[in-house]
Design an enzyme around this catalytic site. Structure first.
Site, mmCIF file in Angstrom:
data_model
loop_
_atom_site.group_PDB
_atom_site.id
_atom_site.type_symbol
_atom_site.label_atom_id
_atom_site.label_comp_id
_atom_site.label_asym_id
_atom_site.label_seq_id
_atom_site.Cartn_x
_atom_site.Cartn_y
_atom_site.Cartn_z
ATOM 1 N N ASP A 305 0.861 -1.173 0.000
ATOM 2 C CA ASP A 305 0.000 0.000 0.000
ATOM 3 C C ASP A 305 0.906 1.234 0.000
ATOM 4 O O ASP A 305 1.986 1.213 0.583
ATOM 5 C CB ASP A 305 -0.888 -0.021 1.238
ATOM 6 C CG ASP A 305 -1.824 1.164 1.291
ATOM 7 O OD1 ASP A 305 -2.369 1.527 0.244
ATOM 8 O OD2 ASP A 305 -2.004 1.724 2.392
ATOM 9 N N ASP A 538 -1.655 -0.950 6.433
ATOM 10 C CA ASP A 538 -1.773 -0.363 7.764
ATOM 11 C C ASP A 538 -3.181 0.089 8.090
ATOM 12 O O ASP A 538 -3.452 0.494 9.221
ATOM 13 C CB ASP A 538 -0.823 0.820 7.915
ATOM 14 C CG ASP A 538 -1.211 1.994 7.020
ATOM 15 O OD1 ASP A 538 -1.951 1.773 6.033
ATOM 16 O OD2 ASP A 538 -0.779 3.126 7.304
ATOM 17 N N ASP A 542 -7.047 -2.278 3.901
ATOM 18 C CA ASP A 542 -6.084 -3.296 3.465
ATOM 19 C C ASP A 542 -6.402 -4.689 4.016
ATOM 20 O O ASP A 542 -5.830 -5.677 3.568
ATOM 21 C CB ASP A 542 -4.663 -2.916 3.927
ATOM 22 C CG ASP A 542 -4.221 -1.569 3.393
ATOM 23 O OD1 ASP A 542 -4.475 -1.299 2.210
ATOM 24 O OD2 ASP A 542 -3.637 -0.792 4.166
#
Length: 795
Positions: A305, A538, A542
């Site tokens: 990410d 995080d 996700d």
């Protein structure tokens, strides 16, 4: 139990908390899977093979063959090493788990505070915000949140929770994706939904292990089954058929059984994993799942990410501009004040909102009727007044095509610089949203992240960047840290089918405007293509993807839910630790693979020679002390020192098959040479004692040949180990010849020994070529699976 309004405003009192703790109504969950020191000692001492060794030792003592007990100190030493290392690993992890303990905001005695989730009690009032994982079953008493229960149910739909009856129940283990609320805990500890679910899952998945551990356990199980009938048969044949003495029969049987037991293999694996755990813990890396080390060693695709992985968690505003069609009379300050009031109306608490609130502190008066927090699915938040509806978020999800085209120059100007652009827009009645102002924002790049991506590139690991931001912005940031193929980007909001997404996964490196569901589908598409996938993240957006990845890594600065859903947590959010994790995994698997080959050579040879002895009704030609001597210098010592050597080669699947194929040439060479030596000795009437000594040194020769083979290419460290073991074997055999049954042999035996010693190298060479040819003919299941899916798509 009725609750008054003071309770909802102030929470429990200290006396009420004490009362519930005394009654055991805390949120502590009993984890029966956690090992105590007593468990570690018991598991290392009271093993099946230790029981076999104890029985063999008792038989040898009964037979008066005390010199044959040389294997016993090694077993005791191995057991002690295993206990010490596992206890050290447990102590390090226990300290780290205290640091990584999740906390929750609780209302007590009229004050809010942060405490460990295990210290919560039933009826506590807790505050939940976006990114929080719900620590216990609860009901909403004030506020409004959107909850995702995918970790519990597998369904990724967001469910809105309010104080209304029927819509207020919260299940522990789910996580908050948007909103802010106060909730009362109803079921805590072992009574909570997630605790019961976890307990059932641990019972069902107690056998779930990595491929390497499963393979080693299978080998140990097979050896454990075979040694009993083989040992009994050898003893009975020697004692009853050949009419040998009890002492001779026991010693012969013990030599065969010891040779078939991989006594140090499981210890080597346990110690290697324990040391890796300690080394990673010292780098603030917590492993929720031990098999993640092995998985990361095999990873060939790493999905990351952008925010929180490539960039840090601090965001700042670089510019605020009016739209292209704005008239001169429109003042930027007016919209800034309205935006300030808009931000006050929302309870969202994440880095973007923090930066915006820091910038737009002055606010106008807004008569807010309703509000909708930011959602990763919608890509915007919303506030409604009596006459206007305002939105803040991604321009592509708020503005119509005409407005986007009119302001394309503004958007492109910032996205080309790797900056995120938000639009603050509004509408009245049923009109389209009109842009009031554009806000450019930027994250800082994490230090040393470029070196980490360069490392993965050298290791042959492909990087995929998956983000909810504009793909052009993400592409520029990816390029700035040296990610290969960063110019190949796609806007996932334009993808209409799973088939299109699967095709895009093959072609593109950067994926922008990705929804949480699409992140999950990207991971699944990669796995369907035969890839081993790791995912870092995080945030709550996700989690669905992390759950599907072969290995999931969360940042310590991220959401509670992401850390709980992951297999690995980087407590200090330092992405460079990824190198250490992969390094440890590859070193473990590669070195254990080499060591397993050495152990299997002895085990397979001993089994074949035992069967040969039974069929031909002859005494097993080797002594227990001789087996111990060879095991020490051909297996134990080199395996121990090679385990410390760095090894960065990416491992392939099929651990068991690869190890067996590497061990078979040496094992078969050992068997054919020793069997031929025994038969020739019978023809030329060579004494059994001479055959035993000659067989010992023939085993040593083949052992060093396979040791040289598996340590190729040679370096100074490896050469030192091999030369040291050869010298050590010769010195030990010379000075402790009585202990290890090494004596001078006859001229006939010397001639036979030289003949078969010369034959070992070509025999080993041709056996290796034959088995390598066979290995090449065995299809790779991973490649076949991927190829089959490609053919299926073409059809």
């Amino acid at each position: 139990m009725s609750m008054n309004m003071d309770y909802y405003r102030n929470g429990l009192t200290s006396d009420e908390v004490y009362e519930r703790r005394s009654s055991g109504l805390t949120n502590e969950v009993t984890d029966n899977s956690a090992k105590s020191v007593k468990d570690i000692v018991r598991e290392n001492v009271f093993t099946y093979f230790n029981g076999i060794f104890l029985l063999l030792a008792i038989l040898l003592v009964m037979a008066g063959a005390y010199t044959s007990l040389t294997f016993l100190p090694v077993i005791i030493f191995n057991t002690l090493i295993g206990i010490v290392q596992e206890i050290n690993a447990k102590n390090v992890l226990d300290k780290l788990n205290v640091i990584s303990q999740l906390q929750s905001t609780v209302l007590r005695d009229g004050r809010q505070g942060r405490i460990d989730v295990t210290k919560l009690v039933r009826d506590d009032i807790i505050r939940l915000k976006s990114g929080n994982q719900i620590p216990a079953d609860a009901v909403v008493v004030d506020g409004r949140i959107s909850v995702n229960e995918a970790l519990l149910t597998g369904e990724s739909d967001e469910v809105e929770k309010t104080p209304e009856e029927g819509q207020n129940e919260l299940r522990s283990g789910s996580f908050v994706v948007a909103g802010d609320c106060f909730a009362r805990l109803t079921r805590v500890g072992n009574e909570s939904y997630v605790a019961k679910l976890t307990a059932r899952a641990k019972q069902m998945q107690s056998g779930e292990q990595s491929e390497m551990i499963r393979s080693i356990n299978r080998l140990i199980m097979i050896a454990g089954i075979l040694i009993i009938p083989v040992g009994i048969t050898l003893f009975c044949q020697s004692y009853f058929t050949q009419m040998n003495s009890f002492s001779t029969s026991v010693v012969s049987m013990v030599a065969a059984v010891i040779g078939m037991i991989p006594e140090g293999l499981y210890l080597l694996v346990s110690v290697a994993l324990a040391l890796s755990t300690i080394r990673l813990a010292q780098n603030h890396v917590v492993l929720h799942d031990m098999k993640s080390i092995e998985t990361l060693a095999r990873v060939d695709v790493l999905c990351v990410d952008k925010t929180g992985t490539i960039t840090d968690n601090e965001m700042y505003i670089t510019d605020c501009v009016l739209p292209a069609a704005a008239e001169n009379s429109v003042e930027l300050e007016n919209y800034s004040r309205i935006l300030g009031a808009y931000l006050e109306a929302l309870s969202d608490d994440y880095i973007t909102m923090t930066a915006l609130r820091e910038k737009f502190r002055v606010s106008a008066n807004l008569n807010v009727v309703s509000s909708q927090p930011f959602s990763s699915r919608n890509k915007y938040s919303e506030v409604a007044t009596n006459d206007m509806v305002y939105r803040l978020g991604a321009p592509e999800f708020i503005l119509n095509e005409t407005s986007l085209a009119d302001n394309r120059e503004i958007l492109d100007r910032y996205t080309r610089r790797g900056e995120r652009v938000l639009v603050f827009a509004g509408k009245s009645n049923g009109d389209s949203f009109e842009p009031f102002m554009f806000i450019a924002m930027k994250n800082g790049i994490r230090p040393n992240v470029e070196k980490t991506f360069a490392y993965f590139k050298r290791q042959g690991v492909r990087i995929k960047v998956i983000s909810g931001d504009n793909p052009v912005t993400v592409s520029k940031i990816a390029a700035s840290v040296g990610i290969a193929g960063s110019d190949k980007y796609i806007d996932c909001s334009q993808i209409e089918s799973d088939a299109m997404l699967s095709g895009a996964v093959r072609e593109y490196t950067v994926f922008g405007r990705v929804s949480p569901e699409q992140k999950k589908k990207i991971i699944l598409a990669l796995k369907n293509q035969g890839r081993t996938v790791a995912m870092t993240g995080d945030g709550v957006n996700d989690i669905l993807a992390m759950k599907e990845a072969d290995c999931s890594i969360a940042m310590g600065s991220g959401s509670d839910a992401a850390m709980q859903a992951s297999q690995v947590v980087l407590l200090d959010s330092d992405f460079t630790h990824m190198q250490n994790i992969v390094y440890e995994g590859r070193r473990n698997i590669n070195n254990i693979s080499r060591s397993a080959t050495l152990f299997l050579v002895k085990n397979i040879f001993s089994l074949l020679l035992s069967i040969f002895s039974i069929i031909n009704v002859i005494e097993y030609p080797l002594q227990p002390t001789q087996i111990s001597l060879i095991s020490a210098f051909n297996i134990g010592i080199p395996a121990f020192f090679l385990a410390f050597e760095p090894n960065q080669e990416r491992q392939k699947p099929h651990f068991l098959r690869r190890v067996l194929l590497r061990a078979m040439p040496a094992a078969l060479t050992d068997f054919f040479i020793i069997a031929a030596m025994v038969l020739f000795a019978q023809v030329f009437e060579v004494p059994k004692e001479d055959v035993s000594v000659a067989s010992t040194f023939l085993l040593a020769i083949v052992g060093f040949i396979i040791l040289i083979s598996i340590t190729h290419p040679m370096n100074r460290y490896r050469l030192t180990i091999i030369v040291g073991c050869i010298i050590g074997l010769m010195i030990t055999a010379y000075f402790f010849n009585d202990l290890f049954a090494i004596s001078y042999i006859s001229t006939k035996c010397i001639l036979l020994f030289v003949l078969f010693a010369i034959a070992t190298e070509p025999c080993m060479r041709y056996m290796t070529k034959l088995l390598r040819y066979c290995e090449q003919k065995i299809p790779d299941e991973t490649r076949e699976k991927a190829a089959g899916k490609r053919i299926g798509r073409r059809k």
